[in-house]
Scaffold this active site. Structure first.
Site, PDB file in Angstrom:
ATOM      1  N   ASP A  50       0.850  -1.195   0.000  1.00 50.73           N
ATOM      2  CA  ASP A  50       0.000   0.000   0.000  1.00 50.73           C
ATOM      3  C   ASP A  50       0.886   1.246   0.000  1.00 50.73           C
ATOM      4  O   ASP A  50       1.754   1.403   0.847  1.00 50.73           O
ATOM      5  CB  ASP A  50      -0.915  -0.004   1.228  1.00 50.73           C
ATOM      6  CG  ASP A  50      -2.096   0.935   1.067  1.00 50.73           C
ATOM      7  OD1 ASP A  50      -1.886   2.114   0.726  1.00 50.73           O
ATOM      8  OD2 ASP A  50      -3.237   0.492   1.280  1.00 50.73           O
ATOM      9  N   SER A  91      -7.054   4.307  -1.250  1.00 54.74           N
ATOM     10  CA  SER A  91      -6.828   2.858  -1.159  1.00 54.74           C
ATOM     11  C   SER A  91      -8.094   2.045  -1.432  1.00 54.74           C
ATOM     12  O   SER A  91      -8.010   0.919  -1.931  1.00 54.74           O
ATOM     13  CB  SER A  91      -6.281   2.497   0.227  1.00 54.74           C
ATOM     14  OG  SER A  91      -4.980   3.002   0.393  1.00 54.74           O
ATOM     15  N   THR A 144      -7.967  -1.792   1.853  1.00 59.29           N
ATOM     16  CA  THR A 144      -7.507  -2.801   0.885  1.00 59.29           C
ATOM     17  C   THR A 144      -8.068  -4.192   1.170  1.00 59.29           C
ATOM     18  O   THR A 144      -8.714  -4.783   0.294  1.00 59.29           O
ATOM     19  CB  THR A 144      -5.973  -2.831   0.815  1.00 59.29           C
ATOM     20  OG1 THR A 144      -5.507  -1.540   0.418  1.00 59.29           O
ATOM     21  CG2 THR A 144      -5.488  -3.874  -0.177  1.00 59.29           C
ATOM     22  N   GLU A 258      -1.218  -7.854   2.079  1.00 56.27           N
ATOM     23  CA  GLU A 258      -0.950  -6.416   2.026  1.00 56.27           C
ATOM     24  C   GLU A 258       0.074  -5.986   3.067  1.00 56.27           C
ATOM     25  O   GLU A 258      -0.067  -6.266   4.250  1.00 56.27           O
ATOM     26  CB  GLU A 258      -2.233  -5.605   2.248  1.00 56.27           C
ATOM     27  CG  GLU A 258      -1.976  -4.103   2.054  1.00 56.27           C
ATOM     28  CD  GLU A 258      -3.085  -3.207   2.573  1.00 56.27           C
ATOM     29  OE1 GLU A 258      -3.254  -2.107   2.005  1.00 56.27           O
ATOM     30  OE2 GLU A 258      -3.772  -3.580   3.544  1.00 56.27           O
ATOM     31  N   ASP A 263       2.210   2.555   3.484  1.00 55.63           N
ATOM     32  CA  ASP A 263       1.364   3.733   3.244  1.00 55.63           C
ATOM     33  C   ASP A 263       1.328   4.652   4.462  1.00 55.63           C
ATOM     34  O   ASP A 263       1.427   5.880   4.330  1.00 55.63           O
ATOM     35  CB  ASP A 263      -0.042   3.251   2.900  1.00 55.63           C
ATOM     36  CG  ASP A 263      -1.055   4.367   2.789  1.00 55.63           C
ATOM     37  OD1 ASP A 263      -0.955   5.156   1.842  1.00 55.63           O
ATOM     38  OD2 ASP A 263      -1.965   4.443   3.643  1.00 55.63           O
ATOM     39  N   ASP A 305      -1.540   0.024  -4.806  1.00 53.49           N
ATOM     40  CA  ASP A 305      -2.777   0.700  -5.181  1.00 53.49           C
ATOM     41  C   ASP A 305      -2.505   2.131  -5.638  1.00 53.49           C
ATOM     42  O   ASP A 305      -3.230   2.681  -6.454  1.00 53.49           O
ATOM     43  CB  ASP A 305      -3.772   0.694  -4.013  1.00 53.49           C
ATOM     44  CG  ASP A 305      -3.115   1.046  -2.675  1.00 53.49           C
ATOM     45  OD1 ASP A 305      -1.897   1.311  -2.637  1.00 53.49           O
ATOM     46  OD2 ASP A 305      -3.828   1.035  -1.652  1.00 53.49           O
TER      47      ASP A 305
END
Length: 368
Positions: A50, A91, A144, A258, A263, A305
């Protein structure tokens, strides 16, 4: 005459071999680790970093001791990430394109731009009898992972998202998000409902062995701890456990993993946070690639993403021998993100394409 027949036999044999195999990529005079035969994979592992752009990936080169697992991939493409509503995706919309193949508005979970539910890859494959799994370092209700099993109009509706879990068909969940099962405004005990649906519920630690039942592993009230807070090898170990479980299904499996907090480090403009999470994700890639190498029927795909933070690996002033990680925003950026692929069907992921194509390419390889 015999010599001519012999030559024709050799050429005919070579032609048959050529039609059944693609060229095997060679690097440093060694054959690629994973078979390049022209065939569809039985299994797909989709790993999503992410917020992971190319600079985040490059971090593994400069900050990892040893060769990054990213460098084990021979097929690399680029994905265009804009959503249906915005040039820069979030996301939720960014993951919904992977799970449904539909571009939608920012904030959408498994629904199209008109808020109509769209079947996810997990739901489609579960109907066919394949095994499915979701692993994340966030809560399993975060944007996600949620996009692979839920259908709600807003990513913030965590309790509504959770209500999809009991009937999701997912065989293996691992991550955080316990409070959305037990501390709910509606007073429901969704852990009891998960058990009634045949799930083994684990909330203390990652088990050492797999269960015969479907598994719900929730090791934090909300998101998992940061690497700097002692999360340890949760992500690679949970991935390994998921692969051990899902690979017992003779029809095949789909696993989404993930690295959620790459992120979060980007949003915080915290380079140390981002780097530790990225290196943890790279270690997890090693687990997936090692499994695929041994299995021979598994495609590994790694992508993002979107990119977060406008992260760059700049120099310290004029000192080009010293890197200074820096950021241009606390939000997302619109840059394209890399797509890595290795295994049967990997060559389909070459080139530059819209993010929705990742879903369609996966489903085509699964025979839709």
């Amino acid at each position: 005459m015999k010599a001519k027949l012999s030559l024709l036999t050799v050429l005919f044999t070579f032609a048959i071999i050529s039609t059944s195999c693609v060229s095997v990529q060679v690097k440093d005079n060694t054959v690629s680790n994973i078979s390049s035969e022209v065939k569809n994979p039985k299994n797909i592992i989709l790993l999503i970093g992410d917020g992971m752009g190319l600079s985040q990936v490059s971090t593994a080169i400069y900050y990892k001791n040893g060769k990054p697992n990213f460098e084990r991939f021979n097929t690399i493409g680029l994905s265009k990430t804009s959503s249906a509503s915005d040039l820069i995706t979030d996301s939720a919309a960014g993951a919904t394109v992977f799970s449904t193949g539909v571009k939608t508005y920012n904030g959408a979970i498994g629904v199209n731009k008109d808020t109509i539910p769209v079947p996810t890859i997990v739901e489609e494959l579960s109907k066919r009898g394949l095994a499915t799994g979701i692993v994340a370092t966030s809560s399993i209700q975060h944007a996600t992972p949620a996009s692979f099993y839920a259908h709600v109009k807003s990513r913030r509706l965590y309790e509504d998202i959770t209500s999809f879990a009991p009937n999701s068909g997912v065989n293996f969940f691992a991550g955080g998000g316990l409070k959305f099962f037990t501390k709910r405004k509606d007073g429901k005990d969704l852990l009891a409902e998960m058990k009634a649906k045949g799930y083994e519920v684990i909330t203390d630690q990652l088990p050492k062995t797999i269960s015969e039942k479907s598994e719900l592993i929730l090791l934090a009230d909300d998101g998992m701890p940061k690497m700097s807070e002692g999360r340890g090898d949760f992500l690679p170990n949970a991935t390994k456990l998921a692969l051990e479980k899902l690979s017992k299904n003779e029809k095949g499996f789909f696993l989404m993993v993930e690295g959620s907090q790459i992120d979060w480090g980007g949003h915080n403009n915290d380079a140390d946070y981002l780097i530790q999470e990225l290196l943890d994700f790279d270690k997890t890639l090693g687990v997936a690639l090692d499994f695929a190498k041994q299995n021979g029927e598994t495609l590994v795909i790694v992508t993002a993403d979107h990119e977060t933070g406008g992260y760059t690996l700049a120099s310290y002033g004029n000192d080009y021998n010293k890197i200074k990680p820096s950021f241009s925003t606390t939000g997302h950026s619109g840059t394209m993100v890399p797509v890595f692929a290795e295994g049967p069907g990997a060559s389909n992921f070459n080139g530059i394409y819209e993010s929705i194509e990742i879903y369609h390419k996966m489903m085509a390889l699964f025979g839709k």
